[in-house]
Design a protein around this motif. Structure first.
Motif, PDB file in Angstrom:
ATOM      1  N   TRP A   5       0.822  -1.209   0.000  1.00 43.14           N
ATOM      2  CA  TRP A   5       0.000   0.000   0.000  1.00 43.14           C
ATOM      3  C   TRP A   5       0.864   1.272   0.000  1.00 43.14           C
ATOM      4  O   TRP A   5       0.360   2.366  -0.207  1.00 43.14           O
ATOM      5  CB  TRP A   5      -0.931   0.001   1.208  1.00 43.14           C
ATOM      6  N   GLN A   6       2.161   1.120   0.228  1.00 42.10           N
ATOM      7  CA  GLN A   6       3.078   2.254   0.168  1.00 42.10           C
ATOM      8  C   GLN A   6       3.426   2.645  -1.269  1.00 42.10           C
ATOM      9  O   GLN A   6       4.148   3.614  -1.489  1.00 42.10           O
ATOM     10  CB  GLN A   6       4.387   1.921   0.885  1.00 42.10           C
ATOM     11  N   ALA A   7       2.959   1.888  -2.242  1.00 43.43           N
ATOM     12  CA  ALA A   7       3.395   2.056  -3.635  1.00 43.43           C
ATOM     13  C   ALA A   7       3.232   3.487  -4.130  1.00 43.43           C
ATOM     14  O   ALA A   7       2.210   4.126  -3.896  1.00 43.43           O
ATOM     15  CB  ALA A   7       2.631   1.096  -4.543  1.00 43.43           C
ATOM     16  N   ARG A   8       4.254   3.955  -4.829  1.00 43.71           N
ATOM     17  CA  ARG A   8       4.239   5.273  -5.461  1.00 43.71           C
ATOM     18  C   ARG A   8       4.798   5.149  -6.878  1.00 43.71           C
ATOM     19  O   ARG A   8       5.718   4.356  -7.109  1.00 43.71           O
ATOM     20  CB  ARG A   8       5.110   6.277  -4.686  1.00 43.71           C
ATOM     21  N   SER A  39      -5.600  -3.387 -13.294  1.00 44.26           N
ATOM     22  CA  SER A  39      -6.536  -3.526 -12.180  1.00 44.26           C
ATOM     23  C   SER A  39      -5.934  -4.352 -11.059  1.00 44.26           C
ATOM     24  O   SER A  39      -6.125  -4.050  -9.869  1.00 44.26           O
ATOM     25  CB  SER A  39      -7.841  -4.163 -12.655  1.00 44.26           C
ATOM     26  N   ALA A  40      -5.191  -5.395 -11.415  1.00 44.98           N
ATOM     27  CA  ALA A  40      -4.556  -6.241 -10.402  1.00 44.98           C
ATOM     28  C   ALA A  40      -3.522  -5.446  -9.605  1.00 44.98           C
ATOM     29  O   ALA A  40      -3.471  -5.529  -8.370  1.00 44.98           O
ATOM     30  CB  ALA A  40      -3.906  -7.450 -11.061  1.00 44.98           C
ATOM     31  N   ILE A  41      -2.691  -4.667 -10.294  1.00 43.61           N
ATOM     32  CA  ILE A  41      -1.685  -3.857  -9.605  1.00 43.61           C
ATOM     33  C   ILE A  41      -2.363  -2.846  -8.682  1.00 43.61           C
ATOM     34  O   ILE A  41      -1.961  -2.674  -7.524  1.00 43.61           O
ATOM     35  CB  ILE A  41      -0.778  -3.144 -10.624  1.00 43.61           C
ATOM     36  N   ASN A  42      -3.390  -2.182  -9.190  1.00 38.15           N
ATOM     37  CA  ASN A  42      -4.094  -1.194  -8.373  1.00 38.15           C
ATOM     38  C   ASN A  42      -4.717  -1.825  -7.132  1.00 38.15           C
ATOM     39  O   ASN A  42      -4.681  -1.248  -6.037  1.00 38.15           O
ATOM     40  CB  ASN A  42      -5.178  -0.502  -9.205  1.00 38.15           C
ATOM     41  N   THR A  43      -5.291  -3.002  -7.286  1.00 43.12           N
ATOM     42  CA  THR A  43      -5.914  -3.687  -6.149  1.00 43.12           C
ATOM     43  C   THR A  43      -4.875  -4.111  -5.126  1.00 43.12           C
ATOM     44  O   THR A  43      -5.060  -3.925  -3.919  1.00 43.12           O
ATOM     45  CB  THR A  43      -6.705  -4.910  -6.633  1.00 43.12           C
ATOM     46  N   LEU A  44      -3.775  -4.676  -5.595  1.00 46.12           N
ATOM     47  CA  LEU A  44      -2.712  -5.098  -4.684  1.00 46.12           C
ATOM     48  C   LEU A  44      -2.147  -3.928  -3.895  1.00 46.12           C
ATOM     49  O   LEU A  44      -1.759  -4.073  -2.738  1.00 46.12           O
ATOM     50  CB  LEU A  44      -1.588  -5.778  -5.480  1.00 46.12           C
ATOM     51  N   CYS A  45      -2.121  -2.752  -4.510  1.00 48.05           N
ATOM     52  CA  CYS A  45      -1.558  -1.560  -3.867  1.00 48.05           C
ATOM     53  C   CYS A  45      -2.624  -0.687  -3.211  1.00 48.05           C
ATOM     54  O   CYS A  45      -2.299   0.384  -2.685  1.00 48.05           O
ATOM     55  CB  CYS A  45      -0.767  -0.750  -4.882  1.00 48.05           C
ATOM     56  N   ASN A  46      -3.887  -1.141  -3.267  1.00 48.99           N
ATOM     57  CA  ASN A  46      -5.005  -0.431  -2.642  1.00 48.99           C
ATOM     58  C   ASN A  46      -5.120   1.008  -3.153  1.00 48.99           C
ATOM     59  O   ASN A  46      -5.351   1.942  -2.388  1.00 48.99           O
ATOM     60  CB  ASN A  46      -4.856  -0.438  -1.117  1.00 48.99           C
ATOM     61  N   GLN A  47      -4.952   1.172  -4.459  1.00 45.42           N
ATOM     62  CA  GLN A  47      -5.069   2.483  -5.092  1.00 45.42           C
ATOM     63  C   GLN A  47      -5.893   2.336  -6.371  1.00 45.42           C
ATOM     64  O   GLN A  47      -5.884   1.279  -6.999  1.00 45.42           O
ATOM     65  CB  GLN A  47      -3.692   3.059  -5.408  1.00 45.42           C
ATOM     66  N   LYS A  48      -6.565   3.400  -6.751  1.00 48.41           N
ATOM     67  CA  LYS A  48      -7.455   3.332  -7.911  1.00 48.41           C
ATOM     68  C   LYS A  48      -6.752   3.581  -9.236  1.00 48.41           C
ATOM     69  O   LYS A  48      -7.100   2.982 -10.249  1.00 48.41           O
ATOM     70  CB  LYS A  48      -8.604   4.332  -7.750  1.00 48.41           C
ATOM     71  N   ALA A 209      -1.565 -13.405  -3.154  1.00 41.81           N
ATOM     72  CA  ALA A 209      -0.715 -12.730  -4.137  1.00 41.81           C
ATOM     73  C   ALA A 209       0.267 -11.777  -3.459  1.00 41.81           C
ATOM     74  O   ALA A 209       1.443 -11.706  -3.834  1.00 41.81           O
ATOM     75  CB  ALA A 209      -1.572 -11.973  -5.142  1.00 41.81           C
ATOM     76  N   THR A 210      -0.212 -11.048  -2.453  1.00 41.62           N
ATOM     77  CA  THR A 210       0.657 -10.127  -1.725  1.00 41.62           C
ATOM     78  C   THR A 210       1.798 -10.870  -1.055  1.00 41.62           C
ATOM     79  O   THR A 210       2.967 -10.452  -1.130  1.00 41.62           O
ATOM     80  CB  THR A 210      -0.151  -9.352  -0.670  1.00 41.62           C
ATOM     81  N   ALA A 211       1.479 -11.971  -0.396  1.00 39.12           N
ATOM     82  CA  ALA A 211       2.503 -12.764   0.291  1.00 39.12           C
ATOM     83  C   ALA A 211       3.527 -13.305  -0.694  1.00 39.12           C
ATOM     84  O   ALA A 211       4.738 -13.289  -0.414  1.00 39.12           O
ATOM     85  CB  ALA A 211       1.842 -13.908   1.061  1.00 39.12           C
ATOM     86  N   PHE A 212       3.060 -13.767  -1.846  1.00 39.38           N
ATOM     87  CA  PHE A 212       3.987 -14.316  -2.837  1.00 39.38           C
ATOM     88  C   PHE A 212       4.956 -13.239  -3.315  1.00 39.38           C
ATOM     89  O   PHE A 212       6.166 -13.458  -3.399  1.00 39.38           O
ATOM     90  CB  PHE A 212       3.224 -14.889  -4.032  1.00 39.38           C
TER      91      PHE A 212
END
Length: 226
Positions: A5-8, A39-48, A209-212
């Motif tokens: 969720w820190q993704a920038r 969409s997968a990247i956005n979901t994993l990073c909790n950003q739209k 997916a996050t854990a992997f």
């Protein structure tokens, strides 16, 4: 709270010389242009809108880097990232199979993609994004076999799993696992391939997916995404 969720947004690269010079692990996402990669990247990073999904699939021709570390979830999304604290990169590679671009531009894009995947020492593994309803299209198979020679892990993210019922989901995952297990090296050992179901809409498979990804990057975490 997930570390992802820190993704920038960090950098866009159109040539190898533009790639980040930081010596941190990179986890790359690749797949057909309509497979739901953004969409997968956005979901994993909790950003739209972290990863941009074009209205015309296949138009993105650059490699986009998203940093993990050096920022906090509560910070403004456009605040600068402390490069000294970046722990890993998520890398959004151009989608394939639907590109409506000129021949010269397409050749440049394909060479950039292949050079990055084969020569980038920081690349720890590949997330191959496929529509769970139509896995292993010819270009997916080609990429899988071509990248396998690196010996690096490939994790298949079977997206849009919410479009399948329980039986269909089970059968799709079983089919993909069977195909992946059929690949062995010259010594008879299986390649480091794996797969899971995923849905950006229902957030199915998010924890797995996050854990992997974090384990592959050597950055495991004890907290779960919610």
């Amino acid at each position: 709270m997930s570390k992802l969720w820190q993704a920038r947004f960090f950098r866009t690269a159109n040539h190898l010389r533009d790639l980040p010079r930081l010596n941190v692990p990179e986890i790359a996402f690749v797949g057909r242009s309509n497979a739901g990669k953004s969409s997968a990247i956005n979901t994993l990073c909790n950003q739209k809108n972290l990863a941009y999904a074009s209205r015309t699939p296949g138009r993105t021709q650059h490699i986009n880097f998203f940093s993990i570390g050096g920022a906090h979830v509560a910070q403004h999304r456009h605040d600068p990232v402390d490069e000294n604290k970046v722990e890993l990169f998520l890398v959004d590679l151009p989608g394939y199979g639907y590109a409506q671009i000129s021949g010269t531009a397409k050749e440049h894009w394909q060479k950039l993609l292949s050079d990055y995947l084969i020569t980038r020492p920081q690349l720890s593994g590949l997330i191959l994004v496929m529509d769970s309803r139509h896995p292993f299209q010819p270009l997916d198979v080609s990429l899988l076999e071509w990248f396998a020679v690196t010996g690096k892990p490939i994790h298949c993210l079977l997206t849009k799993a919410d479009k399948l019922n329980r039986r269909e989901s089970s059968e799709a995952l079983k089919q993909v696992d069977t195909i992946l297990r059929s690949y062995i090296d010259e010594n008879g050992h299986p390649f480091p391939f794996s797969a899971q179901l995923f849905s950006s809409t229902k957030r199915t498979g998010l924890k797995e997916a996050t854990a992997f990804i974090l384990n592959l990057a050597g950055q495991p975490e004890n907290t779960d995404p919610v």
